[in-house]
Design an enzyme around this catalytic site. Structure first.
Site, PDB file in Angstrom:
ATOM      1  CB  SER A  44      -0.936   0.000   1.210  1.00  0.00           C
ATOM      2  OG  SER A  44      -0.193   0.007   2.412  1.00  0.00           O
ATOM      3  CG  ASP A  81       2.462  -2.785   7.892  1.00  0.00           C
ATOM      4  OD1 ASP A  81       1.780  -2.348   6.948  1.00  0.00           O
ATOM      5  OD2 ASP A  81       2.539  -3.996   8.156  1.00  0.00           O
ATOM      6  CG  ASP A 113       4.301  -4.634   3.254  1.00  0.00           C
ATOM      7  OD1 ASP A 113       4.482  -5.253   4.311  1.00  0.00           O
ATOM      8  OD2 ASP A 113       3.169  -4.365   2.800  1.00  0.00           O
ATOM      9  CG  ASP A 150       6.358  -6.644   8.226  1.00  0.00           C
ATOM     10  OD1 ASP A 150       6.719  -6.335   9.374  1.00  0.00           O
ATOM     11  OD2 ASP A 150       5.225  -7.076   7.962  1.00  0.00           O
ATOM     12  CE  LYS A 183      -6.024  -0.894   0.891  1.00  0.00           C
ATOM     13  NZ  LYS A 183      -4.564  -0.708   1.001  1.00  0.00           N
ATOM     14  CE1 TYR A 215      -8.112  -4.006   1.835  1.00  0.00           C
ATOM     15  CE2 TYR A 215      -7.118  -5.094   3.712  1.00  0.00           C
ATOM     16  CZ  TYR A 215      -6.994  -4.319   2.586  1.00  0.00           C
ATOM     17  OH  TYR A 215      -5.752  -3.859   2.198  1.00  0.00           O
TER      18      TYR A 215
END
Length: 738
Positions: free
Chosen positions: A101, A112, A114, A166, A227, A236
């Site tokens: 995202s 968060d 990625d 992450d 979303k 979702y």
């Protein structure tokens, strides 16, 4: 690096380039009214916190810059330790890429990031999980650092200056990593191990999506809208069989390809139009699949028989092409298609100025939608064990949904992706628990006065799979428990938190019409997270029954993809099949009301206190290798059996269940051994409901009388000695009176 830049022009600019595998449906330019509606859409999104403030965005960019610098320093240190020439050390490179995202530019507040660490060929994966991990530990901004090296996609998780990140790792077959490296190049996959290919996949897919849409800004605003709508409507969650972030992004991207000059307000409406009428299981493709001759498995139903059974295939655009929705079941697809149709009806009204955008984001009341529910409770003694345990249980709930779908008496099983903290009432131990709620629609059986339904085998097959996986991953601990119970709609308030489902009040439906908005403080961008912020005023759920328009009312429906599965009769939607079957029955009844949760609730008398009957099981001596006994909470309809468990559970090592792919998990099914334990059968009747017919959304009409039974103090039930791990059989047997 952190954010893609749009070079496709301003809103509404015509783009001559051809996108997608078919020609566009419409090249119409945006009208002034479309731009006004788009401005209103942007304003309606702001109260939900989907836009991040500029200051917070700059902080993210600063954190990623620091992380990128750390990677370059670490790779130089590794290069020196391996005696590389000084000239090469200065140019060896290394880089942090983002995906998901954040890379798409649709992340929300508090989401968060990625990230992917790309290193040259002389840097090993073991270096990443040793020396780079140690380097991160030295940074004072880094908190909550942990490595999951044995996962399906190995990852390092951390919080850097309060931003969750992450980090994956990929080692390319290159001497140096240039700053302008394009990860979409298929040649980079040559001579890589499978873990590196999996790690690269997220970046490659995200970058392909951004290159396959006509206008990035229009795509972003549309995707933010969809979303938020999906989270508000509880559809979702990739792990539970709905769609995750990348799948929603690909559906929106396909809509943008079909209407390349449309602005966001139009694209949102066209999204619902296209996918409410899409002929599943024809796949959604953003580009024609390409074969790179690298012998990697790709999604192709012409070659792979198992691909023919995917119900809602959405194919990633980067090689190796995969289906991102292999978890979708018949029930979850039926729920999503129904939501698409309702979204189409609402956006029709919005475009006609008969409704505002806020109506699209009104959260439906899941707890009034069905008459019967299965409540799943996972508990563990400590917070740390609980986090691991619920991660494993949640990853397997789709197995339970699949088992229930196969039951001959069940039409639909709808799991709510939002989990809730379990009630601590009646628990003597300070255990931590989490609940999931599954709505059930039973089939209307012709010519049968009473219907006996036994869900024991369906539930026990699921729990056996979870316990076996926990043992194989060596994460199982004593007192990790799974409990399943059948609860009727009027009894849910006894289990759910007051903020989610307020206590029922006599002759009033106001309290039960609202969804838990006040306890949702932020929207987290992950497939598993369902927390969605709410505007200041609580939303009123959309009226039921507005399920889309007829096929003839919208002529511009996209053609089906050419690369579909072999011709075969598609399985019908469970919801729609049942509706057609019962249509004549509901029309003939003069006393029935339309399928509205509000009307059904207002006709009912105040619910009696939930009671149950319990038979104390005989004393048994269970073997040492079994799942734990579940402590029963009071006021619940739950029937349990305790019996010996045949056979040893596998103890071979397995990847961490938190990040392990669901494809790697074995599903165990079959008859359940019931010998050696006492069986408790629950026959459900309710005199107060006698002669009354309730219509639940989904089109299933049924009478269900509940027989009042004396309540039992479950806390007095003797427990199995704690020095062994007994097998708990969650037995649910119902007698439905027609």
């Amino acid at each position: 690096m952190p954010f893609p830049t749009s070079n496709h022009g301003s809103l509404g600019q015509e783009t001559p380039k051809h996108y997608g595998i078919t020609s566009p449906i419409s090249l119409a330019q945006a009208k002034e009214s479309d731009l006004v509606l788009t401005h209103k859409l942007t304003d309606s999104l702001k109260p939900y916190g989907v836009f991040e403030e500029e200051l917070e965005l700059q902080r993210r960019i600063h954190v990623l810059g620091k992380l990128n610098t750390l990677v370059k320093e670490w790779i130089r240190d590794i290069s020196e330790s391996k005696n590389l020439p000084a000239s090469m050390i200065e140019t060896v490179g290394g880089k942090i890429f983002t995906f998901g995202s954040y890379r798409l530019g649709v992340h929300t507040k508090g989401a968060d990031i990625d990230a992917l660490c790309v290193a040259p060929r002389h840097v090993e994966r073991t270096d990443f999980f040793s020396s780079f991990l140690e380097k991160l530990k030295e940074q004072e901004e880094v908190k909550d650092l942990r490595a999951v090296e044995e996962a399906f996609v190995p990852v390092i998780k951390l919080s850097f200056d309060s931003i969750e990140i992450d980090i994956l790792f990929a080692r390319l077959a290159l001497q140096t990593i240039p700053e302008n490296l394009d990860l979409r190049d298929d040649g980079l996959l040559k001579n890589l191990d499978i873990r590196c290919i999996r790690s690269l996949n997220g970046c490659r897919v995200t970058d392909e999506i951004l290159h396959l849409v006509p206008n990035i800004e229009n795509f972003r605003l549309t995707l933010r809208t969809i979303k938020l709508w999906a989270k508000r409507h509880n559809i979702y969650s990739n792990i539970l069989g709905f769609l995750g972030g990348v799948s929603w992004a690909m559906l929106v991207a396909r809509t943008c390809q079909l209407y390349p000059n449309a602005v966001a307000s139009t694209l949102v409406h066209k999204f619902f139009l296209v996918f409410s009428k899409w002929e599943w299981p024809n796949p959604v493709l953003l580009k024609q699949p390409e074969d790179c001759n690298l012998n990697l498995p790709v999604w192709d139903p012409r070659v792979t028989p198992s691909d023919r059974y995917h119900l809602m295939p959405i194919i990633t655009p980067a090689y190796p092409q995969q289906n991102s929705t292999y978890n979708v079941s018949a029930s979850t697809r039926a729920v999503m298609v129904d939501e698409f149709k309702q979204g189409l009806a609402i956006t029709d009204e919005i475009l006609q100025n008969k409704a505002e955008w806020a109506k699209l984001f009104e959260a439906p009341d899941f707890f009034q939608k069905y008459k019967h529910y299965i409540v799943l409770l996972a508990s563990a003694p400590t917070e740390k064990q609980h986090l691991e345990w619920i991660g494993l249980v949640e990853s397997k709930i789709r197995i339970l949904v699949g088992n229930l779908e196969k039951n001959e008496f069940i039409t639909l099983a709808h799991v709510n992706p939002q989990s809730y903290p379990g009630s601590k009432d009646g628990n003597k131990k300070e255990e931590v628990s989490t609940m999931w709620v599954i709505g059930i629609i039973f089939k209307k059986m012709e010519g049968s006065e009473n219907l006996n339904v036994d869900l024991t085998v369906d539930i026990q097959s699921f729990t056996d799979t979870v316990y076996r996986q926990a043992n194989s991953c060596k994460m199982f601990e004593v007192d990790m428990k799974i409990q399943a119970m059948h609860v009727k709609r009027k009894q849910l308030h006894q289990l759910l938190p007051n903020l989610v489902l307020p206590k029922r009040r006599k002759h009033s439906t106001e309290g039960t019409r609202q969804v838990a908005d006040v306890n949702l403080d932020q929207s987290l961008d992950s497939d598993n997270s369902m927390s969605v912020p709410s505007p200041t005023a609580p939303c009123t759920p959309a009226k039921a029954g507005a399920l889309g328009l007829t096929a003839g009312s919208h002529p511009d429906v996209p053609p089906s993809s050419a690369m579909g599965p072999p011709a075969s009769k598609r399985p019908g939607s469970p919801m729609q099949t049942e509706r057609k079957k019962l249509k004549s029955d509901t029309e003939e009844s003069a006393t029935e009301t339309p399928p509205s949760a509000d009307s059904a609730l207002s006709r009912r008398t105040p619910s009696p206190t939930l009671t149950g009957a319990l038979t104390t099981p005989k004393s048994i001596t269970p073997p040492p290798n079994g799942p734990p006994a579940a402590l029963q909470a009071p006021d619940q309809e739950v029937m349990e059996e305790e019996a010996s468990h045949k056979g040893e559970l596998p103890m071979n090592g397995a990847p961490d269940p938190e990040t392990r792919s669901s494809d790697d998990c074995g599903v165990t099914s079959g008859p359940v051994d019931r010998e050696g334990g006492a069986t408790v059968e629950n026959e459900v009747h309710d005199d107060s409901m006698s002669g009354e017919t309730l219509v639940s959304e989904g089109g299933v009409t049924m009478d269900c009388d509940i027989k009042k039974m004396a309540s039992a103090d479950l806390s007095d039930v003797p427990l199995v000695p704690a020095n062994t791990i007994p097998v708990v059989k969650n037995s649910i047997k119902l007698r439905l009176s027609r």
